[in-house]
Design an enzyme around this catalytic site. Structure first.
Site, short mmCIF file in Angstrom:
data_model
loop_
_atom_site.label_atom_id
_atom_site.label_comp_id
_atom_site.label_asym_id
_atom_site.label_seq_id
_atom_site.Cartn_x
_atom_site.Cartn_y
_atom_site.Cartn_z
N GLU A 117 0.61 -1.25 -0.03
CA GLU A 117 0.14 -0.11 0.16
C GLU A 117 0.45 1.30 0.15
OE1 GLU A 117 -1.96 2.93 3.24
OE2 GLU A 117 -2.46 0.80 3.58
N LYS A 174 -10.02 -3.00 9.07
CA LYS A 174 -8.92 -2.11 9.14
C LYS A 174 -8.73 -1.59 11.00
CE LYS A 174 -6.72 1.30 8.53
NZ LYS A 174 -6.16 3.09 7.53
#
Length: 209
Positions: free
Chosen positions: A42, A131
């Site tokens: 990411e 998350k």
């Protein structure tokens, strides 16, 4: 390439967070991670020229790794991320419009949440995974508690204060995986430094199996 298929194939459940990455170093840092076994990468959008870095990583590793963007805060940013070819979208919050656009495009998504209300809002908007952020502020016991109320099909990932020393605690508490930022990469780190940290993290995960 999906998160489901990567995990089913035995990839480490680790998302490398490359905040501060520059486009000119993207492939070198990505190579260090890939060679160590990490397959989820990411690039937060508050990095320098993030879409250039994501595009470079996607072109170099898109057939073997899941590449995408983090700190995605707007529908427009989701559109921009799609144009890079990236396949994973990570957010620090649970903006329903952002999640819904990501679901429309078929992104693997990790929206950031802290409370049950935020978690359920993200699931209603189309999220299949969440998350927990910042995870270290609540600890692994929070995972056990919140899993009691969230839908069983929702996978939880811990981000914030995670690394080789704590991966066992998070997975043991019921997390599907973890996201690791500063314990893997900080702006200015060399590829050799990242490689050493990535190898240690993957070895820590393998020791749990």
């Amino acid at each position: 390439m999906t998160l489901d298929s990567l995990l089913a194939a035995g990839a480490p459940p680790v998302c490398a967070i490359l905040r501060g990455l520059r486009p000119e170093e993207a492939v070198e840092i990505g190579t260090a991670l890939i060679d160590a076994g990490i397959r989820i990468i990411e690039v937060p959008l508050n990095s320098p020229e993030p879409f250039e870095s994501i595009t470079a990583l996607q072109q170099a590793f898109g057939t073997t790794a899941l590449i995408g963007g983090g700190t995605v805060l707007s529908v427009e940013a989701v559109d921009d991320l799609r144009r890079t070819g990236g396949r994973i979208m990570v957010t620090p919050n649970t903006d329903p419009a952002v999640i819904a656009r990501g679901a429309q495009y078929g992104f693997d998504m990790l929206p950031g949440f802290m409370t049950p209300s935020e978690g359920f809002a993200a699931v209603r908007a189309g999220a299949r995974r969440l998350k927990l952020f910042p995870a270290a502020s609540v600890g692994p016991t929070y995972i056990k508690a919140i899993k009691e109320v969230l839908p069983r099909h929702v996978g939880l990932w811990a981000v914030g204060g995670t690394g080789a020393e704590t991966i066992g605690q998070w997975l043991g508490a019921g997390c599907e995986g973890i996201g690791v930022g500063g314990a893997l990469y900080r702006a200015g780190d060399t590829a050799a430094t990242v490689a050493d940290r990535a190898k240690a993290l993957v070895e820590a995960w393998r020791a749990l199996r």
